[in-house]
Motif scaffolding. Structure first.
Motif, PDB file in Angstrom:
ATOM      1  N   ALA A 129      10.998  -1.902 -13.800  1.00 58.75           N
ATOM      2  CA  ALA A 129      10.390  -3.207 -14.051  1.00 58.75           C
ATOM      3  C   ALA A 129       9.984  -3.346 -15.496  1.00 58.75           C
ATOM      4  O   ALA A 129      10.182  -4.391 -16.122  1.00 58.75           O
ATOM      5  CB  ALA A 129       9.179  -3.406 -13.131  1.00 58.75           C
ATOM      6  N   ALA A 130       9.445  -2.264 -16.050  1.00 58.97           N
ATOM      7  CA  ALA A 130       9.052  -2.309 -17.469  1.00 58.97           C
ATOM      8  C   ALA A 130      10.274  -2.441 -18.362  1.00 58.97           C
ATOM      9  O   ALA A 130      10.264  -3.174 -19.364  1.00 58.97           O
ATOM     10  CB  ALA A 130       8.255  -1.054 -17.812  1.00 58.97           C
ATOM     11  N   GLU A 131      11.360  -1.748 -18.030  1.00 56.03           N
ATOM     12  CA  GLU A 131      12.574  -1.806 -18.853  1.00 56.03           C
ATOM     13  C   GLU A 131      13.166  -3.217 -18.844  1.00 56.03           C
ATOM     14  O   GLU A 131      13.575  -3.748 -19.893  1.00 56.03           O
ATOM     15  CB  GLU A 131      13.599  -0.811 -18.324  1.00 56.03           C
ATOM     16  CG  GLU A 131      14.936  -0.844 -19.060  1.00 56.03           C
ATOM     17  CD  GLU A 131      15.979   0.044 -18.408  1.00 56.03           C
ATOM     18  OE1 GLU A 131      17.176  -0.137 -18.711  1.00 56.03           O
ATOM     19  OE2 GLU A 131      15.622   0.907 -17.592  1.00 56.03           O
ATOM     20  N   LEU A 132      13.250  -3.841 -17.643  1.00 58.03           N
ATOM     21  CA  LEU A 132      13.830  -5.175 -17.567  1.00 58.03           C
ATOM     22  C   LEU A 132      12.962  -6.206 -18.270  1.00 58.03           C
ATOM     23  O   LEU A 132      13.474  -7.130 -18.921  1.00 58.03           O
ATOM     24  CB  LEU A 132      14.015  -5.577 -16.096  1.00 58.03           C
ATOM     25  CG  LEU A 132      15.063  -4.772 -15.298  1.00 58.03           C
ATOM     26  CD1 LEU A 132      15.070  -5.204 -13.830  1.00 58.03           C
ATOM     27  CD2 LEU A 132      16.447  -4.962 -15.906  1.00 58.03           C
ATOM     28  N   THR A 133      11.622  -6.069 -18.154  1.00 59.96           N
ATOM     29  CA  THR A 133      10.732  -7.013 -18.827  1.00 59.96           C
ATOM     30  C   THR A 133      10.865  -6.895 -20.333  1.00 59.96           C
ATOM     31  O   THR A 133      10.885  -7.903 -21.049  1.00 59.96           O
ATOM     32  CB  THR A 133       9.288  -6.767 -18.383  1.00 59.96           C
ATOM     33  OG1 THR A 133       9.191  -6.921 -16.955  1.00 59.96           O
ATOM     34  CG2 THR A 133       8.342  -7.763 -19.039  1.00 59.96           C
ATOM     35  N   ALA A 134      10.980  -5.656 -20.816  1.00 57.21           N
ATOM     36  CA  ALA A 134      11.134  -5.455 -22.261  1.00 57.21           C
ATOM     37  C   ALA A 134      12.466  -6.008 -22.766  1.00 57.21           C
ATOM     38  O   ALA A 134      12.573  -6.441 -23.920  1.00 57.21           O
ATOM     39  CB  ALA A 134      11.029  -3.967 -22.579  1.00 57.21           C
ATOM     40  N   ALA A 135      13.499  -6.037 -21.902  1.00 52.66           N
ATOM     41  CA  ALA A 135      14.811  -6.549 -22.303  1.00 52.66           C
ATOM     42  C   ALA A 135      14.900  -8.071 -22.178  1.00 52.66           C
ATOM     43  O   ALA A 135      15.961  -8.638 -22.460  1.00 52.66           O
ATOM     44  CB  ALA A 135      15.898  -5.900 -21.470  1.00 52.66           C
ATOM     45  N   GLY A 136      13.815  -8.736 -21.764  1.00 50.68           N
ATOM     46  CA  GLY A 136      13.816 -10.198 -21.655  1.00 50.68           C
ATOM     47  C   GLY A 136      13.999 -10.716 -20.261  1.00 50.68           C
ATOM     48  O   GLY A 136      13.996 -11.935 -20.053  1.00 50.68           O
ATOM     49  N   ASN A 137      14.182  -9.849 -19.252  1.00 51.49           N
ATOM     50  CA  ASN A 137      14.289 -10.264 -17.857  1.00 51.49           C
ATOM     51  C   ASN A 137      12.975  -9.927 -17.151  1.00 51.49           C
ATOM     52  O   ASN A 137      12.845  -8.885 -16.510  1.00 51.49           O
ATOM     53  CB  ASN A 137      15.458  -9.557 -17.164  1.00 51.49           C
ATOM     54  CG  ASN A 137      16.783  -9.893 -17.805  1.00 51.49           C
ATOM     55  OD1 ASN A 137      17.263 -11.008 -17.712  1.00 51.49           O
ATOM     56  ND2 ASN A 137      17.376  -8.912 -18.489  1.00 51.49           N
ATOM     57  N   GLU A 138      12.018 -10.810 -17.294  1.00 52.96           N
ATOM     58  CA  GLU A 138      10.678 -10.507 -16.794  1.00 52.96           C
ATOM     59  C   GLU A 138      10.692 -10.430 -15.272  1.00 52.96           C
ATOM     60  O   GLU A 138      11.106 -11.345 -14.575  1.00 52.96           O
ATOM     61  CB  GLU A 138       9.705 -11.592 -17.253  1.00 52.96           C
ATOM     62  CG  GLU A 138       8.260 -11.284 -16.881  1.00 52.96           C
ATOM     63  CD  GLU A 138       7.291 -12.280 -17.483  1.00 52.96           C
ATOM     64  OE1 GLU A 138       6.100 -12.206 -17.129  1.00 52.96           O
ATOM     65  OE2 GLU A 138       7.729 -13.123 -18.281  1.00 52.96           O
ATOM     66  N   VAL A 139      10.230  -9.265 -14.755  1.00 56.35           N
ATOM     67  CA  VAL A 139      10.163  -9.029 -13.329  1.00 56.35           C
ATOM     68  C   VAL A 139       9.057  -8.016 -13.082  1.00 56.35           C
ATOM     69  O   VAL A 139       8.857  -7.069 -13.861  1.00 56.35           O
ATOM     70  CB  VAL A 139      11.510  -8.504 -12.786  1.00 56.35           C
ATOM     71  CG1 VAL A 139      11.890  -7.186 -13.416  1.00 56.35           C
ATOM     72  CG2 VAL A 139      11.465  -8.372 -11.271  1.00 56.35           C
ATOM     73  N   SER A 140       8.321  -8.203 -12.012  1.00 54.05           N
ATOM     74  CA  SER A 140       7.226  -7.299 -11.686  1.00 54.05           C
ATOM     75  C   SER A 140       7.722  -6.178 -10.799  1.00 54.05           C
ATOM     76  O   SER A 140       8.776  -6.272 -10.174  1.00 54.05           O
ATOM     77  CB  SER A 140       6.097  -8.066 -10.994  1.00 54.05           C
ATOM     78  OG  SER A 140       6.536  -8.561  -9.754  1.00 54.05           O
ATOM     79  N   ASP A 141       6.919  -5.083 -10.785  1.00 55.73           N
ATOM     80  CA  ASP A 141       7.304  -3.977  -9.918  1.00 55.73           C
ATOM     81  C   ASP A 141       7.232  -4.372  -8.445  1.00 55.73           C
ATOM     82  O   ASP A 141       8.005  -3.898  -7.616  1.00 55.73           O
ATOM     83  CB  ASP A 141       6.417  -2.754 -10.198  1.00 55.73           C
ATOM     84  CG  ASP A 141       4.934  -3.096 -10.129  1.00 55.73           C
ATOM     85  OD1 ASP A 141       4.604  -4.305  -9.992  1.00 55.73           O
ATOM     86  OD2 ASP A 141       4.109  -2.179 -10.207  1.00 55.73           O
ATOM     87  N   ARG A 142       6.315  -5.304  -8.087  1.00 56.46           N
ATOM     88  CA  ARG A 142       6.247  -5.762  -6.710  1.00 56.46           C
ATOM     89  C   ARG A 142       7.531  -6.503  -6.315  1.00 56.46           C
ATOM     90  O   ARG A 142       8.037  -6.351  -5.196  1.00 56.46           O
ATOM     91  CB  ARG A 142       5.036  -6.672  -6.534  1.00 56.46           C
ATOM     92  CG  ARG A 142       4.895  -7.244  -5.128  1.00 56.46           C
ATOM     93  CD  ARG A 142       3.599  -7.996  -4.956  1.00 56.46           C
ATOM     94  NE  ARG A 142       2.449  -7.096  -5.067  1.00 56.46           N
ATOM     95  CZ  ARG A 142       1.178  -7.492  -4.939  1.00 56.46           C
ATOM     96  NH1 ARG A 142       0.916  -8.772  -4.681  1.00 56.46           N
ATOM     97  NH2 ARG A 142       0.178  -6.636  -5.064  1.00 56.46           N
TER      98      ARG A 142
END
Length: 682
Positions: A129-142
């Motif tokens: 989740a942290a990797e995708l958010t940092a790449a611009g695809n914001e998503v939570s771990d939930r």
């Protein structure tokens, strides 16, 4: 083997399962055999496939899910953007599960934050989740936890955004008030038996219905464009604004799944129906009109067992006589070959095959003895006369359901085939409705001539023509004719039905009870006499229940003879009409009654047998001349009375026999000696 690579559903020793409504524990596995122990310590052995296929089987207390296959077909309905997004998440979830992305080369090692040996599932999901958010695809771990659960259960389909695949159960309805939708549906349903109208009529009726139920202005009304979209959606498949006949046909279809009418042997199911023929004919009064065709079709072989053509107004006696024609082959009917030879002179020789050829074809025509007869609920077929005829012949009488033409779809489809294969090629064809009718269509054939043409077409064309619905399991690629299928079914059943004979045919004809007087027998003011009646004149028949009257059978399609049952010597006495030589052409009961009506309209004596015979001869001469040489139009033809001969009527002794009343109208059947080249020109 990693967790993702393990089988998602397994059965191990110690697992609990639900089997035959009881909870069992798996205590042993041996090949495909499972040993179970229930709650009462009762052991049983069961095959694994039988256990899985049993009703109510359930795997209890299992930590591993048991997913079903994803709906591969539905993936084709997913928009490309949503499918690409689902594949994007699937690639990252595979790395969360296995530590490696799906495109990783052989020998690659997991990245530290996704290595299953050092990181738990929760840690790997949080890292992704942290990797995708940092790449611009914001998503939570939930969100990733939720996607991972759906993916494990449903595969790629679980990752698809369902908003992109949401199906509208009623497209076009939108946000229209449900009360208005209900009213529109009710109005559309009520259009089934009404004449076709426009959409504005439905809108007006629906608004009126809503106002009556919920009050004026209570239900919000959409715009005109929304109305039309709503009507397009709700009228789909109803044909609400098209042809009324199609709409009624669709409404008459049964709600249950369509099941074809099947029969495995000739006569198992026979369907009977009547329809107006799309051909103009010259009627006996010299004017033109359409005739009615009544046919019986065998479902197993598609054989047209029998057919009757007559002026509009088929009677119950006609339907009963149809059974007689079905059960008695034409060559076995009394006087049939002579009648055939006489009728051949009515039509030019080039129009018909030779008499010998027709005799040969008629003799080879299949004879169908019905077990079950299916008819509609018309008054003709549910009459006591027809039902009694079926019962006396041992046939099962089965009326179709009201307004359900699919119950006798075979005969309905046969009428359509007759229209395309026969009617449209006959002079006088008018089409199925006025929009298909040509300009100045003229009738050419009389009813007798048209009947001859149709019967020849049946035996020479229909019975030998390949039918696409008739197939053999041994020759599935070849269409068979009704005659070929009849022969095949006879070979399979191993027997031929024994048909009735000429005497049986007479038994099935209508019956009257009359005295035998010095001058013979009178039937509807016709006199029949012959030498064989000599010893029976003024004698009782011996049938006390009928007042010692004599049993007389007659064919309403051939009034040249009647048959009297000889209660003393047995058998039948054939008695001809005494004025047979006066009439130059065939006629039937319908013609006789019309001639009497012509005399009555002019104030003449409609019981004068000689006068009636002269009128009949004049009517038939005009009918035989064709429409181009008709003496008068419809009104004049109905009232014209020829000059009556100055012949003295034979005196008839007084009798207590009541004069015949009006009876059933029947079709013309050829009889007598008639030459079209001489008598027809009078």
């Amino acid at each position: 083997m990693t967790e993702h690579e393990r089988p998602k559903g397994v059965l191990r020793v110690g697992d609990r399962v639900r089997f035959e409504d009881r909870v069992h524990t798996v205590v042993g596995l041996s090949g495909t055999t499972v040993r179970l122990l229930d709650e009462h310590n009762s052991a049983s052995m069961v095959m694994f496939a039988h256990l899985m296929a049993s009703e109510g089987f359930e795997l209890l207390d299992s930590t591993a899910p048991t997913p079903g296959l994803p709906p591969f077909g539905l993936l084709d309905t997913v928009p490309e953007v949503a499918l690409r997004k689902a594949r994007f998440y699937e690639k990252h979830l595979i790395e969360v599960e296995t530590g490696l992305p799906p495109e990783a080369p052989k020998g690659a090692v997991p990245r530290p934050e996704y290595d299953p040996q050092w990181r738990t599932v929760n840690e790997r999901v949080v890292a992704k989740a942290a990797e995708l958010t940092a790449a611009g695809n914001e998503v939570s771990d939930r969100t990733l936890f939720r996607l991972r659960s759906k993916w494990r259960d449903e595969g790629l389909w679980g990752l698809v955004d369902r908003r992109a695949t949401r199906l509208s159960m009623a497209p076009g309805i939108g946000r229209v008030d449900e009360r208005l939708v209900e009213a529109v549906l009710e109005v559309l349903t009520a259009q089934e038996d009404s004449s076709s109208g426009t959409r504005t009529r439905v809108i007006r009726l629906a608004e009126k219905l809503v106002a009556e139920r919920h009050g004026e202005g209570t239900v919000p009304l959409p715009s005109r464009a929304t109305y039309f979209r709503l009507l397009k959606s709700l009228s789909e498949g109803r044909h609400s604004f098209g042809a009324a006949t199609t709409r009624r046909s669709l409404a008459g279809r049964p709600e249950a799944p369509f099941t074809p009418t099947l029969a495995a042997r000739p006569g198992e199911v026979v369907q009977i129906d009547t329809t107006p023929l799309d051909v103009l004919a010259v009627l006996d009064d010299g004017v033109t009109g359409r005739v009615e065709l009544t046919i019986a079709v065998d479902v197993a072989s598609r054989t047209i067992c029998a057919a009757i053509l007559r002026p509009a107004g088929t009677k119950a006696v006609d339907a009963a006589l149809l059974l007689a024609r079905m059960l008695v082959p034409e060559p076995m009917r009394p006087g049939w070959s002579d009648a055939l030879r006489m009728s051949a002179s009515l039509i030019p020789h080039a129009r018909l095959m030779s008499v010998d050829a027709r005799l040969e074809h008629a003799a080879a025509r299949p004879v169908i003895v019905p077990d079950t007869i299916i008819v509609d609920r018309g008054k003709v077929f549910v009459s006591d006369t027809f039902v009694a005829a079926c019962r006396s012949l041992g046939m099962s009488f089965q009326p179709a359901r009201p307004a359900t033409p699919t119950d006798k779809g075979i005969v309905e489809r046969t009428f359509e085939s007759i229209n395309t294969l026969f009617c449209q090629h006959v002079a006088g064809y008018v089409g199925s409705d006025t929009t298909r009718r040509g300009r100045d269509v003229q009738a050419v054939w009389t009813i007798a001539e048209l009947a001859d043409l149709f019967h020849e077409w049946v035996i020479a064309r229909w019975q030998t023509r390949p039918h696409d619905a008739l197939r053999s399991p041994f020759l599935p690629g070849k269409a068979l004719s009704p005659n070929e299928v009849y022969a095949m079914l006879v070979s399979r059943t191993g027997y031929l039905p024994v048909c009735l004979d000429g005497d049986d045919y007479i038994e099935l004809l209508p019956v009257e009870w009359r005295k035998i007087n010095d001058y013979g027998i009178t039937l509807d003011y016709r006199t029949y006499d012959c030498r064989e009646l000599g010893s029976y004149r003024r004698q009782p028949s011996g049938v006390d229940t009928k007042g010692n009257l004599w049993e007389v059978h007659y064919d309403p399609y051939d009034l040249s003879h009647v048959w009297v049952r000889d209660t003393r010597a047995g058998g039948w006495i054939t008695v001809p009409w005494t004025r047979l030589g006066t009439v130059s052409a065939p006629f039937a009961d319908f013609t006789w009654r019309h001639a009497r009506a012509v005399l009555a309209a002019k104030g003449a004596d409609d019981s004068d047998e000689d006068a009636i015979a002269v009128v009949i001869d004049d009517l038939l001469t005009r009918a035989g001349s064709g429409p181009d040489r008709r003496i008068a139009a419809r009104t004049k033809a109905a009232t014209a009375v020829p000059a009556l001969p100055q012949a003295r009527r034979e005196p008839q002794p007084e009798t207590d026999e009541e004069p015949d009343g009006e009876g059933e109208i029947a079709q013309v059947i050829p009889f007598g000696v008639f030459d079209a080249f001489t008598d027809g020109s009078r």
